[in-house]
Design a protein around this motif. Sequence first.
Motif, short mmCIF file in Angstrom:
data_model
loop_
_atom_site.label_atom_id
_atom_site.label_comp_id
_atom_site.label_asym_id
_atom_site.label_seq_id
_atom_site.Cartn_x
_atom_site.Cartn_y
_atom_site.Cartn_z
N ASN A 9 0.82 -1.21 0.00
CA ASN A 9 0.00 0.00 0.00
C ASN A 9 0.86 1.26 0.00
O ASN A 9 0.54 2.25 -0.67
N LEU A 10 1.94 1.24 0.75
CA LEU A 10 2.84 2.39 0.75
C LEU A 10 3.44 2.61 -0.63
O LEU A 10 3.70 3.75 -1.04
N SER A 11 3.63 1.54 -1.38
CA SER A 11 4.15 1.67 -2.73
C SER A 11 3.19 2.45 -3.63
O SER A 11 3.63 3.22 -4.49
N ASP A 12 1.89 2.27 -3.41
CA ASP A 12 0.91 3.07 -4.17
C ASP A 12 1.02 4.55 -3.84
O ASP A 12 0.89 5.41 -4.71
N MET A 13 1.25 4.87 -2.57
CA MET A 13 1.43 6.27 -2.18
C MET A 13 2.71 6.83 -2.82
O MET A 13 2.73 7.97 -3.30
N ALA A 14 3.76 6.01 -2.85
CA ALA A 14 5.02 6.45 -3.46
C ALA A 14 4.83 6.81 -4.92
O ALA A 14 5.39 7.79 -5.42
N ALA A 15 4.03 6.01 -5.62
CA ALA A 15 3.80 6.26 -7.05
C ALA A 15 3.09 7.57 -7.31
O ALA A 15 3.21 8.14 -8.40
N MET A 16 2.35 8.06 -6.33
CA MET A 16 1.65 9.34 -6.46
C MET A 16 2.48 10.51 -5.92
O MET A 16 2.07 11.66 -6.04
N GLY A 17 3.62 10.19 -5.30
CA GLY A 17 4.40 11.23 -4.65
C GLY A 17 3.77 11.69 -3.35
O GLY A 17 4.06 12.79 -2.86
N ALA A 18 2.91 10.86 -2.76
CA ALA A 18 2.16 11.23 -1.56
C ALA A 18 2.85 10.74 -0.30
O ALA A 18 3.55 9.73 -0.30
N ARG A 19 2.60 11.45 0.77
CA ARG A 19 3.08 11.05 2.10
C ARG A 19 2.00 10.22 2.78
O ARG A 19 0.88 10.70 2.99
N PRO A 20 2.28 8.96 3.14
CA PRO A 20 1.26 8.14 3.82
C PRO A 20 1.04 8.63 5.24
O PRO A 20 1.99 8.97 5.94
N ARG A 21 -0.22 8.65 5.69
CA ARG A 21 -0.52 9.16 7.03
C ARG A 21 -1.25 8.14 7.90
O ARG A 21 -0.90 7.92 9.05
N TRP A 22 -2.31 7.53 7.36
CA TRP A 22 -3.16 6.66 8.16
C TRP A 22 -3.48 5.38 7.40
O TRP A 22 -3.50 5.36 6.17
N ALA A 23 -3.76 4.31 8.15
CA ALA A 23 -4.11 3.03 7.55
C ALA A 23 -5.25 2.38 8.31
O ALA A 23 -5.41 2.56 9.52
N LEU A 24 -6.06 1.63 7.58
CA LEU A 24 -7.08 0.76 8.14
C LEU A 24 -6.76 -0.66 7.72
O LEU A 24 -6.45 -0.90 6.54
N LEU A 25 -6.81 -1.59 8.65
CA LEU A 25 -6.39 -2.96 8.41
C LEU A 25 -7.54 -3.92 8.68
O LEU A 25 -8.12 -3.91 9.77
N SER A 26 -7.86 -4.76 7.70
CA SER A 26 -8.87 -5.80 7.88
C SER A 26 -8.22 -7.16 7.68
O SER A 26 -7.44 -7.36 6.73
N ILE A 27 -8.52 -8.09 8.59
CA ILE A 27 -7.90 -9.42 8.56
C ILE A 27 -8.97 -10.49 8.71
O ILE A 27 -9.79 -10.43 9.63
#
Length: 316
Positions: free
Chosen positions: A67-85
């Motif tokens: 998921n962080l890789s998707d943010m990297a591709a946009m040049g975005a800074r990741p801030r928050w995450a939601l996790l489902s398991i």
Amino acid sequence: MKEFELIGRYFQRPAPSALLGVGDDAAIVRPTAGHDLHMSVDMLVEGRHFFADVDPRALGHKTLAVNLSDMAAMGARPRWALLSIALPRAEEAWVSAFAEGFFALADKYGVELIGGDTTGGPLTLSVTILGEAPSGQALRRSGARIGDDIWVSGELGLGALAVRQRLGWLNVNDAELLASARHKLEYPEPRLALGAALLPLAHAAADVSDGLMADLGHILAASGVAGEVWAEALPSHGKLEARRGEFLACLAAGGDDYELVFTAPADKRQQIERAAAGVGCRVTRIGRTLAGQGGALLDAAGQIVKLDKEGYDHFG
């Protein structure tokens, strides 16, 4: 463990930048003024995206990293995450190791877990990531222009090599190379610093998750341009150079690289190389965009190299 015991013990942590984090029916966040909010979701399913015997700590890392890789591709800074398991069994040792891997990477990049869900079922992991970038400055797939250089970060092919060796499709006897390949597969490093550095330089970008030619193809289609990629230029591990032809499918279409492929104007070459060096990331110029449609992989003689597939097909 019961559901709320599992959440409370392993996943309920302070989220100081959120207005409200884990523990309510919904989280509340407030983006930084002057920034756009970016959102992405990725799902990992046992047997489809990872082997059943994978180390749970590595799986925790990768679940967030993709998921962080998707943010990297946009040049975005990741801030928050939601996790489902979805878990077949709530085994304490497994959950503890998974959480360690997940939060080690989250802490490295300042990502706060603010919610999610747990249930019983076949092992399935899903993260929704929220990040931000200065308003109107995000890298998009649709920004490539005719005459752009095509670049890629890091090295290609190692993740795919690890998968194909495990499945018996390849025969590699080099223990050091296989260890590097397995590490790349299980502990991909998202190119967040490079993505941010490319904001003023690149025209378009995508993360290489399904395979270079497939993911570059998304850029070309969205931008309405064609592209040629030089097979001899694809960056690989040093030990693959002597067997480049044998492993070309891994390099060009293997997937599980989590590098960035991007386009940029030719007059930005030196700036791109300096920016990449500044964040400690290798980048390689591998092709160019042209008028037309579609992407082609070319050999040293300029002939088209045909691949069985351009990338991973989730329904193939």
